[in-house]
Design an enzyme around this catalytic site. Sequence first.
Site, mmCIF file in Angstrom:
data_model
loop_
_atom_site.group_PDB
_atom_site.id
_atom_site.type_symbol
_atom_site.label_atom_id
_atom_site.label_comp_id
_atom_site.label_asym_id
_atom_site.label_seq_id
_atom_site.Cartn_x
_atom_site.Cartn_y
_atom_site.Cartn_z
ATOM 1 C CD GLU A 1 23.507 -14.020 -0.272
ATOM 2 O OE1 GLU A 1 24.075 -14.677 0.612
ATOM 3 O OE2 GLU A 1 23.060 -14.524 -1.321
ATOM 4 C CG ASN B 1 23.171 -9.534 -5.817
ATOM 5 O OD1 ASN B 1 22.187 -9.194 -6.474
ATOM 6 N ND2 ASN B 1 23.611 -10.790 -5.798
ATOM 7 C CG HIS C 1 17.277 -17.012 -5.265
ATOM 8 N ND1 HIS C 1 17.594 -17.821 -6.339
ATOM 9 C CD2 HIS C 1 18.407 -16.328 -4.977
ATOM 10 C CE1 HIS C 1 18.849 -17.639 -6.675
ATOM 11 N NE2 HIS C 1 19.374 -16.731 -5.858
ATOM 12 C CD GLU D 1 22.166 -14.598 -6.994
ATOM 13 O OE1 GLU D 1 21.719 -15.550 -6.317
ATOM 14 O OE2 GLU D 1 23.202 -13.978 -6.674
ATOM 15 C CG ASP E 1 16.046 -19.744 -8.653
ATOM 16 O OD1 ASP E 1 15.620 -19.086 -7.676
ATOM 17 O OD2 ASP E 1 17.087 -20.421 -8.604
HETATM 18 O O1 9MR Z 1 24.112 -21.593 -7.241
HETATM 19 C C1 9MR Z 1 25.226 -21.545 -6.374
HETATM 20 C C2 9MR Z 1 25.548 -22.950 -5.884
HETATM 21 O O2 9MR Z 1 26.047 -23.733 -6.967
HETATM 22 C C3 9MR Z 1 26.569 -22.885 -4.758
HETATM 23 O O3 9MR Z 1 26.756 -24.180 -4.227
HETATM 24 C C4 9MR Z 1 26.059 -21.927 -3.684
HETATM 25 C C5 9MR Z 1 27.014 -21.835 -2.520
HETATM 26 O O4 9MR Z 1 26.595 -20.946 -1.565
HETATM 27 O O5 9MR Z 1 25.872 -20.666 -4.234
HETATM 28 C C6 9MR Z 1 24.872 -20.662 -5.187
HETATM 29 O O6 9MR Z 1 24.642 -19.345 -5.670
HETATM 30 C C7 9MR Z 1 24.183 -18.417 -4.706
HETATM 31 C C8 9MR Z 1 24.725 -17.064 -5.114
HETATM 32 O O7 9MR Z 1 26.119 -17.114 -5.255
HETATM 33 C C9 9MR Z 1 24.314 -15.985 -4.137
HETATM 34 N N1 9MR Z 1 22.888 -15.969 -3.932
HETATM 35 C C10 9MR Z 1 22.265 -17.252 -3.621
HETATM 36 C C11 9MR Z 1 22.663 -18.293 -4.672
HETATM 37 C C12 9MR Z 1 21.939 -19.617 -4.411
HETATM 38 O O8 9MR Z 1 22.350 -20.161 -3.186
#
Ligand code: 9MR
Length: 370
Positions: A181, A222, A258, A287, A289
């Site tokens: 990101e 990513n 997402h 990732e 969804d």
């Molecule tokens: O799914 C993850 C969640 O459990 C955490 O609290 C969160 C913290 O920022 O991160 C989520 O995963 C993220 C991923 O690491 C990077 N891309 C976005 C995902 C969803 O927020």
Amino acid sequence: MRFGRIAAFLAVGLAVAGSTPASAHPGSASPLAGAQPGSASSLAGAHPRSDDGSLRAAARGTGVRVGTAVDMAALAADDPYRAAVAREFDTVTPENVMKWEVVEPQPGVYDWTAADQLVAFARENHQLVRGHTLVWHSQNPSWLTEANYTPAQLRALLRKHILDEVGHFKGKVWAWDVANEVFNEDGTPRDTIWLRALGPNYIADAFRWAHQADPKALLFLNDYNNEGVNAKSDAYFALVKQLRAAGVPVHGYGMQGHLAIQYGLPDTVLTNVQRFDKLGLRTAFTEVDVRMLLPADAAKVQAQTEGFNLLLRACLLVRHCVSYTVWGFTDKYSWVPGVFDGQGSATPMDENLQPKPAYEGLRETFLLAG
Ligand code: 9MR
């Protein structure tokens, strides 16, 4: 085998508008021939099994590995969840436990416990591991973000973090999300502690250090909202070309995927994936969804199924898309409701681990391509 099946997509009208087998097939000489990183031969994976009705079985032979993010608390406590992770997927990504705040809660004090457990689980189940993630603006330990380190100290800390983490998992992680990101929606570099202290070259450094620590791992950029052609994916396209011209070991472009049906589905995904593919870069959906405003109804469920399939088809229609990962496969543990008020039902299985139409759609799409 993947390209022999493109005709099947076209025949059943599933092909993305504007795509043709010719445009999806960038010549017979693979620019990746002979490339060493990411060779699965030294890692567990590709375990032959009969068709047990799983996603994993459906994906076999397509050249695309199907994966999920794994919630380690659920893996420890929930037997049906654990069984489904083992049964349904070729690859696993730790949802949180390889992030910096988890692996180094105090300076110099590492805790690999949960991450090692996932690696062991993957090995037992002949799965590959996607490591997530090495340099990010989020989920960093407070000792790192709240202290006033100098740029030189921050650079040394980042270097040590990457060398130590990638080194710890050397030979056990198939692909790393190295830089996560790093751009804003308008394609400008995201304002992070790394950009402020080190300037934009921290990205190239991160890839070089990761490669030094594990020369065989595939190294990915990513991000989210970079699935279609837009300012953000344009910035990645320019960055990849620049990194490769400078000899930086970047191997893959990850699109998180997402999606939210209320905003519409991106309509230039295949075009975008193709342009990275033509550079000879691996691509992956990392990732996926597809959330919706609750409650669900039949039309939303149909749109969701289309969202999951849209990304999978783009992956199957190019040569170097190596994996398609969902960010959790059951609504029981999805991150979505906790972050987006009134939204949810974002994964392919419901809270009782019962498959939804999205799950069936993914299976059918894999089977068409296999
Ligand atoms: O799914 C993850 C969640 O459990 C955490 O609290 C969160 C913290 O920022 O991160 C989520 O995963 C993220 C991923 O690491 C990077 N891309 C976005 C995902 C969803 O927020």
